[in-house]
Design a protein around this motif. Sequence first.
Motif, mmCIF file in Angstrom:
data_model
loop_
_atom_site.group_PDB
_atom_site.id
_atom_site.type_symbol
_atom_site.label_atom_id
_atom_site.label_comp_id
_atom_site.label_asym_id
_atom_site.label_seq_id
_atom_site.Cartn_x
_atom_site.Cartn_y
_atom_site.Cartn_z
ATOM 1 N N TYR A 40 35.027 33.542 49.217
ATOM 2 C CA TYR A 40 33.888 34.231 49.799
ATOM 3 C C TYR A 40 33.804 35.849 49.014
ATOM 4 O O TYR A 40 32.688 36.505 49.315
ATOM 5 N N GLN A 41 34.922 36.400 48.602
ATOM 6 C CA GLN A 41 34.703 37.518 48.095
ATOM 7 C C GLN A 41 34.134 37.582 46.912
ATOM 8 O O GLN A 41 33.543 38.759 46.564
ATOM 9 N N VAL A 42 34.186 36.660 45.928
ATOM 10 C CA VAL A 42 33.455 36.689 44.575
ATOM 11 C C VAL A 42 32.515 35.879 44.261
ATOM 12 O O VAL A 42 31.579 36.163 43.456
ATOM 13 N N TYR B 168 43.003 27.973 51.536
ATOM 14 C CA TYR B 168 42.469 28.699 52.552
ATOM 15 C C TYR B 168 42.381 30.280 52.775
ATOM 16 O O TYR B 168 43.571 30.697 52.789
ATOM 17 N N HIS B 169 41.346 30.738 52.084
ATOM 18 C CA HIS B 169 41.268 32.282 52.148
ATOM 19 C C HIS B 169 40.176 32.618 53.256
ATOM 20 O O HIS B 169 39.093 33.341 52.756
ATOM 21 N N TRP B 170 40.116 32.076 54.265
ATOM 22 C CA TRP B 170 39.549 32.677 55.625
ATOM 23 C C TRP B 170 37.995 32.197 55.814
ATOM 24 O O TRP B 170 37.348 32.235 56.618
ATOM 25 N N LEU C 1 47.824 28.696 52.704
ATOM 26 C CA LEU C 1 47.105 29.555 53.402
ATOM 27 C C LEU C 1 47.290 31.032 52.839
ATOM 28 O O LEU C 1 48.364 31.050 52.334
ATOM 29 N N ASN C 2 46.261 31.878 52.749
ATOM 30 C CA ASN C 2 46.091 33.386 52.557
ATOM 31 C C ASN C 2 46.349 34.037 53.894
ATOM 32 O O ASN C 2 45.433 33.994 54.734
ATOM 33 N N GLU C 3 47.511 34.581 54.050
ATOM 34 C CA GLU C 3 47.698 35.722 54.998
ATOM 35 C C GLU C 3 47.318 35.089 56.323
ATOM 36 O O GLU C 3 46.331 35.780 57.040
ATOM 37 N N PRO C 4 47.800 34.087 56.830
ATOM 38 C CA PRO C 4 47.630 33.769 58.393
ATOM 39 C C PRO C 4 47.684 34.797 59.336
ATOM 40 O O PRO C 4 46.702 34.584 60.271
ATOM 41 N N TYR D 124 51.526 42.487 49.076
ATOM 42 C CA TYR D 124 52.055 43.883 49.374
ATOM 43 C C TYR D 124 51.117 45.043 49.054
ATOM 44 O O TYR D 124 50.648 44.777 47.833
ATOM 45 N N TYR D 125 50.785 45.634 50.129
ATOM 46 C CA TYR D 125 49.916 46.904 49.797
ATOM 47 C C TYR D 125 50.668 48.245 50.317
ATOM 48 O O TYR D 125 50.310 49.055 49.399
ATOM 49 N N TRP D 126 51.173 47.948 51.334
ATOM 50 C CA TRP D 126 51.634 49.383 51.712
ATOM 51 C C TRP D 126 53.016 49.260 52.671
ATOM 52 O O TRP D 126 53.304 48.024 53.114
ATOM 53 N N GLY E 156 42.904 54.059 53.127
ATOM 54 C CA GLY E 156 43.750 54.929 53.992
ATOM 55 C C GLY E 156 45.171 54.426 54.123
ATOM 56 O O GLY E 156 46.079 54.738 55.119
ATOM 57 N N TRP E 157 45.456 53.398 53.186
ATOM 58 C CA TRP E 157 46.937 52.951 53.283
ATOM 59 C C TRP E 157 47.888 53.789 52.404
ATOM 60 O O TRP E 157 47.490 54.311 51.215
ATOM 61 N N ASP E 158 48.980 54.048 52.885
ATOM 62 C CA ASP E 158 49.959 54.760 52.137
ATOM 63 C C ASP E 158 50.510 54.105 50.698
ATOM 64 O O ASP E 158 50.617 52.964 50.682
ATOM 65 N N THR F 214 51.554 37.546 45.439
ATOM 66 C CA THR F 214 50.500 37.059 45.173
ATOM 67 C C THR F 214 49.142 37.883 45.236
ATOM 68 O O THR F 214 47.892 37.471 45.148
ATOM 69 N N GLU F 215 49.321 39.210 45.716
ATOM 70 C CA GLU F 215 48.461 40.103 45.646
ATOM 71 C C GLU F 215 49.143 41.562 45.781
ATOM 72 O O GLU F 215 50.159 41.500 46.295
ATOM 73 N N ASN F 216 48.850 42.270 45.087
ATOM 74 C CA ASN F 216 49.268 43.871 45.090
ATOM 75 C C ASN F 216 48.005 44.685 44.171
ATOM 76 O O ASN F 216 47.640 44.328 43.060
ATOM 77 N N LEU G 86 47.622 40.404 40.337
ATOM 78 C CA LEU G 86 47.001 41.750 40.788
ATOM 79 C C LEU G 86 45.716 41.503 41.564
ATOM 80 O O LEU G 86 44.918 40.681 41.241
ATOM 81 N N TRP G 87 45.458 42.162 42.707
ATOM 82 C CA TRP G 87 44.297 42.180 43.401
ATOM 83 C C TRP G 87 43.629 43.470 42.999
ATOM 84 O O TRP G 87 44.056 44.662 43.385
ATOM 85 N N SER G 88 42.542 43.537 42.382
ATOM 86 C CA SER G 88 41.817 42.239 42.246
ATOM 87 C C SER G 88 41.321 42.405 40.786
ATOM 88 O O SER G 88 41.186 43.378 40.042
ATOM 89 N N PHE H 168 33.578 41.827 47.487
ATOM 90 C CA PHE H 168 33.468 41.948 48.895
ATOM 91 C C PHE H 168 34.569 41.917 49.895
ATOM 92 O O PHE H 168 35.372 41.273 49.899
ATOM 93 N N GLU H 169 34.905 43.530 50.360
ATOM 94 C CA GLU H 169 36.144 43.818 51.052
ATOM 95 C C GLU H 169 35.861 43.343 52.351
ATOM 96 O O GLU H 169 36.104 44.363 53.175
ATOM 97 N N TRP H 170 35.717 42.440 52.956
ATOM 98 C CA TRP H 170 35.736 41.836 54.361
ATOM 99 C C TRP H 170 34.767 42.899 54.959
ATOM 100 O O TRP H 170 33.715 43.161 54.706
ATOM 101 N N ALA H 171 35.478 43.269 56.214
ATOM 102 C CA ALA H 171 34.931 44.167 56.920
ATOM 103 C C ALA H 171 34.273 45.703 56.466
ATOM 104 O O ALA H 171 33.204 46.115 56.942
HETATM 105 C C1 PNW Z 1 44.260 41.237 52.004
HETATM 106 N N1 PNW Z 1 44.931 44.782 57.426
HETATM 107 O O1 PNW Z 1 43.656 41.617 53.378
HETATM 108 C C2 PNW Z 1 43.525 39.957 51.391
HETATM 109 O O2 PNW Z 1 44.229 38.810 51.231
HETATM 110 C C3 PNW Z 1 42.405 40.163 50.474
HETATM 111 O O3 PNW Z 1 41.456 39.039 50.566
HETATM 112 C C4 PNW Z 1 41.949 41.418 50.528
HETATM 113 O O4 PNW Z 1 40.703 41.768 49.971
HETATM 114 C C5 PNW Z 1 43.041 42.482 50.213
HETATM 115 O O5 PNW Z 1 44.093 42.167 51.197
HETATM 116 C C6 PNW Z 1 42.697 44.024 50.359
HETATM 117 O O6 PNW Z 1 42.462 44.279 51.593
HETATM 118 C C7 PNW Z 1 44.071 42.322 54.116
HETATM 119 O O7 PNW Z 1 44.010 45.368 57.675
HETATM 120 C C8 PNW Z 1 42.974 43.046 54.968
HETATM 121 O O8 PNW Z 1 46.045 45.020 57.562
HETATM 122 C C9 PNW Z 1 43.215 43.543 55.913
HETATM 123 C C10 PNW Z 1 44.617 43.997 56.258
HETATM 124 C C11 PNW Z 1 45.600 43.489 55.384
HETATM 125 C C12 PNW Z 1 45.303 42.365 54.371
#
Ligand code: PNW
Length: 442
Positions: free
Chosen positions: A16-18, A117-119, A161-164, A290-292, A319-321, A346-348, A394-396, A401-404
């Motif tokens: 959905y993002q690409v 499944y990525h949402w 699944l991605n991030e259930p 992993y992001y933060w 806004g993530w550390d 699988t993502e960073n 590597l993401w991405s 399209f970064e969701w919300a």
């Molecule tokens: C992940 N949070 O989403 C997703 O797997 C990706 O599709 C997304 O683009 C990426 O990380 C960057 O955000 C998240 O608010 C979205 O905790 C929101 C959160 C965590 C992960």
Amino acid sequence: MNFPKDFLFGSATASYQVEGAWDKDGRTMSIWDTFCRTPGAVRHGHTGDRACDQYHRYPEDIDLMYRAGIQSYRFSLAWPRIFPKGGSTPNPAGIDYYNRLIDALLDKGITPAITLYHWDLPQELQDSGGWTVRKTAEKYADYAAFCFKTFGDRVKTWITLNEPWCSSHLGYLHGEHAPGIRDRAMAYRAVHHLNLAHGLAVQRFRSMNLKGRIGISLNLSTPRPAARHPEDLHAADRAADGQSRIYLDPLFGKGYPQRHLDTEPAVHMPIEPGDMEIISSPIDFLGLNYYWEEVVRHDASAAEEFVAVPSHFKKTAMGWDVVPEGLYRQIRWVHETYGPLDLYITENGAAFPDRLDESGTACHDPERIEYLREHLRVCKRLCSEGIPLKGYFLWSLLDNFEWAHGYTKRFGIIYIDYGDMRRIPKDSYYFYRDVIAGTEPL
Ligand code: PNW
């Protein structure tokens, strides 16, 4: 000290993002198409209707990966392209798209890694209850089995699944993601049915005797204690329940973390006999996104005895550390608690406020390079310490399209001009290319 010879360097995206092409070739609506059309749900009312138009431009994207030496592409399948309306009649045009994508990747020597499944749940399955009902897990297992059969001759890496947690908690508890519901009891029903969906898919995969490996991608939260006091250490331990143990424990045969469920009186897990065995079907690898990392301290008045503490760390555009050591701690914790087991990141990656330079042909993103450098260093260190970390996605690959947040956040190592859909490699793209080639000293 270097990366192991067989360490896999990849990049990741999600359908959905690409993809865009939201109404092309028989694709029907997913819950994200609906959510994006809900006033106030997504920044600026953005939608994934066009996204990066990868549906039509995948040859260019594959070429860009090839030229960077990227060895694997993690992408997801849009369920409503393959089974329109969540039904049981497959859509040849949707299948054809993924066949072309897979074949074009293999042509360039790039290994496809599929997220099932990525949402993007078919809207009709939401209309009949979404992840709050068992039927959705059963439908998912049929969809998964169909994909194994259709693509499994060429695809050897499967992520169920991605991030259930995002599906259950952001989707059904916080209402920030599709389907935009705020209901605690529903969120925990979703947790169980997502876990069940995963387990059923693993069982179907095994029963088909296919070559290949199957796992799941989780976004864990393993907060750091504010101080090395017993109370804060306990707070940090409790803080890992609601996002990490709720998914990891059942996966590894330990059942749901009871002390966490005890703090959720409205919650009833719809477990049927045999479910926990299905959910704990052995997997071949665990994917971590992993992001933060957060910091927590003890607070006796909180339901789970912890509260988050603001930190002084540098922040990304989300806004993530920026906390590379958090990746180190999280992976060691997973390995020591649930391992030994092959692990993949699988993502960073990170969003920063990128802009094209005046020429319009380059994008300087030193902060992303620094972020990637530090996190890749941690990966190298973990490998050298004998942790079975097998690869990094590597993401991405592209801004998307970064969701919300709609298109306001850019995670790509390739810049997208959303006007003409031009792809412009950022400095970080060349940095990653050199890391893969081994010519960029980390
Ligand atoms: C992940 N949070 O989403 C997703 O797997 C990706 O599709 C997304 O683009 C990426 O990380 C960057 O955000 C998240 O608010 C979205 O905790 C929101 C959160 C965590 C992960």
